[in-house]
Design a protein around this motif. Structure first.
Motif, PDB file in Angstrom:
ATOM      1  N   ASP A   1       0.397  -1.004   0.125  1.00 49.83           N
ATOM      2  CA  ASP A   1       0.468  -0.045   0.177  1.00 49.83           C
ATOM      3  C   ASP A   1       0.554   1.064  -0.205  1.00 49.83           C
ATOM      4  N   THR A   2       0.157   2.269  -0.552  1.00 49.78           N
ATOM      5  CA  THR A   2       0.571   3.689  -0.518  1.00 49.78           C
ATOM      6  C   THR A   2      -0.621   4.296   0.386  1.00 49.78           C
ATOM      7  N   ILE A   3      -0.259   5.694  -0.026  1.00 56.75           N
ATOM      8  CA  ILE A   3      -1.162   6.492   1.076  1.00 56.75           C
ATOM      9  C   ILE A   3      -2.566   6.933   0.140  1.00 56.75           C
ATOM     10  N   ASP A   4      -1.780   7.222  -1.249  1.00 55.78           N
ATOM     11  CA  ASP A   4      -2.427   6.838  -2.541  1.00 55.78           C
ATOM     12  C   ASP A   4      -3.929   5.764  -2.940  1.00 55.78           C
ATOM     13  N   SER A   5      -2.804   4.569  -2.031  1.00 61.71           N
ATOM     14  CA  SER A   5      -4.028   3.416  -2.602  1.00 61.71           C
ATOM     15  C   SER A   5      -4.859   3.467  -1.338  1.00 61.71           C
ATOM     16  N   PHE A   6      -4.338   3.762  -0.267  1.00 68.62           N
ATOM     17  CA  PHE A   6      -4.757   2.991   1.157  1.00 68.62           C
ATOM     18  C   PHE A   6      -6.292   3.634   1.444  1.00 68.62           C
ATOM     19  N   MET A   7      -6.518   5.118   0.624  1.00 64.47           N
ATOM     20  CA  MET A   7      -6.769   6.540   0.902  1.00 64.47           C
ATOM     21  C   MET A   7      -8.283   6.009  -0.618  1.00 64.47           C
TER      22      MET A   7
ATOM     23  N   LYS B   1      -3.713  14.566   1.284  1.00 69.95           N
ATOM     24  CA  LYS B   1      -2.310  15.263   0.678  1.00 69.95           C
ATOM     25  C   LYS B   1      -2.176  15.489   1.751  1.00 69.95           C
ATOM     26  N   GLU B   2      -1.607  16.032   3.197  1.00 68.70           N
ATOM     27  CA  GLU B   2      -1.118  16.082   3.894  1.00 68.70           C
ATOM     28  C   GLU B   2       0.264  14.318   3.994  1.00 68.70           C
ATOM     29  N   LEU B   3      -0.574  13.346   4.323  1.00 61.60           N
ATOM     30  CA  LEU B   3       0.009  11.892   4.440  1.00 61.60           C
ATOM     31  C   LEU B   3       0.623  11.458   3.727  1.00 61.60           C
ATOM     32  N   VAL B   4       0.045  11.462   2.087  1.00 61.50           N
ATOM     33  CA  VAL B   4       1.521  11.608   0.996  1.00 61.50           C
ATOM     34  C   VAL B   4       2.263  12.499   0.835  1.00 61.50           C
ATOM     35  N   ASP B   5       1.950  13.901   1.299  1.00 58.06           N
ATOM     36  CA  ASP B   5       2.982  15.160   1.734  1.00 58.06           C
ATOM     37  C   ASP B   5       4.812  13.449   2.963  1.00 58.06           C
ATOM     38  N   GLU B   6       4.013  13.548   3.900  1.00 56.29           N
ATOM     39  CA  GLU B   6       4.580  12.834   5.042  1.00 56.29           C
ATOM     40  C   GLU B   6       5.299  11.628   4.041  1.00 56.29           C
ATOM     41  N   GLU B   7       4.521  11.021   3.191  1.00 60.59           N
ATOM     42  CA  GLU B   7       4.981   9.058   2.601  1.00 60.59           C
ATOM     43  C   GLU B   7       6.455   9.778   1.589  1.00 60.59           C
ATOM     44  N   ARG B   8       6.034  11.304   1.172  1.00 61.59           N
ATOM     45  CA  ARG B   8       7.124  11.177   0.347  1.00 61.59           C
ATOM     46  C   ARG B   8       8.669  11.572   1.117  1.00 61.59           C
ATOM     47  N   ARG B   9       7.974  13.036   2.283  1.00 61.47           N
ATOM     48  CA  ARG B   9       9.391  13.041   3.363  1.00 61.47           C
ATOM     49  C   ARG B   9       9.924  11.490   3.974  1.00 61.47           C
ATOM     50  N   ILE B  10       9.231  10.553   4.854  1.00 59.29           N
ATOM     51  CA  ILE B  10       9.749   9.295   4.913  1.00 59.29           C
ATOM     52  C   ILE B  10      10.288   8.982   3.733  1.00 59.29           C
ATOM     53  N   GLU B  11       9.816   8.832   2.558  1.00 64.07           N
ATOM     54  CA  GLU B  11      11.027   7.859   1.909  1.00 64.07           C
ATOM     55  C   GLU B  11      12.154   8.670   1.157  1.00 64.07           C
TER      56      GLU B  11
ATOM     57  N   PHE C   1       3.565   6.975  10.349  1.00 67.11           N
ATOM     58  CA  PHE C   1       2.304   8.153  10.199  1.00 67.11           C
ATOM     59  C   PHE C   1       2.085   8.544  11.564  1.00 67.11           C
ATOM     60  N   ASP C   2       2.624   8.386  12.729  1.00 71.99           N
ATOM     61  CA  ASP C   2       1.997   8.753  13.852  1.00 71.99           C
ATOM     62  C   ASP C   2       1.968   9.889  13.901  1.00 71.99           C
ATOM     63  N   LEU C   3       3.242  10.577  13.942  1.00 70.03           N
ATOM     64  CA  LEU C   3       3.669  11.975  14.100  1.00 70.03           C
ATOM     65  C   LEU C   3       2.517  13.057  13.848  1.00 70.03           C
ATOM     66  N   ALA C   4       2.445  12.588  11.860  1.00 68.71           N
ATOM     67  CA  ALA C   4       2.009  13.569  11.037  1.00 68.71           C
ATOM     68  C   ALA C   4       0.322  13.103  11.617  1.00 68.71           C
ATOM     69  N   LEU C   5      -0.079  11.865  12.052  1.00 62.25           N
ATOM     70  CA  LEU C   5      -1.330  11.761  12.248  1.00 62.25           C
ATOM     71  C   LEU C   5      -1.837  12.749  13.480  1.00 62.25           C
TER      72      LEU C   5
ATOM     73  N   PRO D   1     -11.241  19.572  12.192  1.00 60.21           N
ATOM     74  CA  PRO D   1     -10.521  18.415  11.699  1.00 60.21           C
ATOM     75  C   PRO D   1     -10.736  18.316  10.144  1.00 60.21           C
ATOM     76  N   PRO D   2      -9.442  17.918   9.840  1.00 62.11           N
ATOM     77  CA  PRO D   2      -9.610  18.314   8.187  1.00 62.11           C
ATOM     78  C   PRO D   2      -9.967  16.800   7.730  1.00 62.11           C
ATOM     79  N   SER D   3     -10.752  16.981   5.921  1.00 56.75           N
ATOM     80  CA  SER D   3     -11.491  16.512   5.105  1.00 56.75           C
ATOM     81  C   SER D   3     -10.548  15.611   4.851  1.00 56.75           C
ATOM     82  N   LEU D   4     -10.941  14.554   4.543  1.00 61.14           N
ATOM     83  CA  LEU D   4     -10.012  13.425   4.149  1.00 61.14           C
ATOM     84  C   LEU D   4      -9.541  13.827   2.764  1.00 61.14           C
ATOM     85  N   SER D   5      -9.477  14.581   1.811  1.00 53.90           N
ATOM     86  CA  SER D   5      -8.736  14.992   0.889  1.00 53.90           C
ATOM     87  C   SER D   5      -7.710  15.955   2.000  1.00 53.90           C
ATOM     88  N   LYS D   6      -8.048  16.466   2.509  1.00 48.03           N
ATOM     89  CA  LYS D   6      -6.323  17.295   3.664  1.00 48.03           C
ATOM     90  C   LYS D   6      -5.737  16.798   4.023  1.00 48.03           C
ATOM     91  N   MET D   7      -6.687  15.371   4.527  1.00 43.26           N
ATOM     92  CA  MET D   7      -5.447  13.977   5.001  1.00 43.26           C
ATOM     93  C   MET D   7      -4.391  13.849   3.904  1.00 43.26           C
TER      94      MET D   7
END
Length: 118
Positions: A32-38, A93-103, A72-76, A85-91
């Motif tokens: 999974d990636t954030i995109d595939s999971f979401m 986007k932010e989690l994809v950015d975090e995934e890229r940072r982690i990579e 992803f705990d810190l970002a979450l 609270p953030p919308s799913l689309s904002k979550m």
């Protein structure tokens, strides 16, 4: 006939129950990636909406926070404290950015490990 409709129609009780079960048991897969999971989450949510069933956004955010890997705990934690609270689309986007940072942080380690000794 009524039972067949409940099972196979997109608004049928069995179909709705199956979708709700899929939502409750969502898990992060090894590929999974954030995109595939979401994407899976949004697809199930959309199917439920088409069947006339609305899932509270708080429930969807909890599914995300309980399913993602620990990295992803810190970002979450920051996302879930936002007011409102953030919308799913904002979550997403932010989690994809975090995934890229982690990579990016993992890449130098992999390059050093692959480098021949000097």
């Amino acid at each position: 006939l009524r039972r067949l409709k409940e099972r196979y129609l997109s608004r049928g009780k069995d179909h709705v129950n199956r979708l709700q079960q899929q939502l409750r048991t969502m898990a992060w897969g090894g590929t999974d990636t954030i995109d595939s999971f979401m994407g899976r989450l949004v697809k199930i949510q959309s199917q439920l909406l088409m069947a006339g069933v609305e899932t509270p956004h708080q429930d969807l955010r909890l599914i995300v926070s309980n399913s993602l890997p620990k990295e992803f705990d810190l970002a979450l934690r920051f996302l879930l404290r936002e007011d409102p609270p953030p919308s799913l689309s904002k979550m997403t986007k932010e989690l994809v950015d975090e995934e890229r940072r982690i990579e990016r942080t993992k890449q130098p380690v992999a390059l050093v490990a692959a480098a021949p000794p000097s």
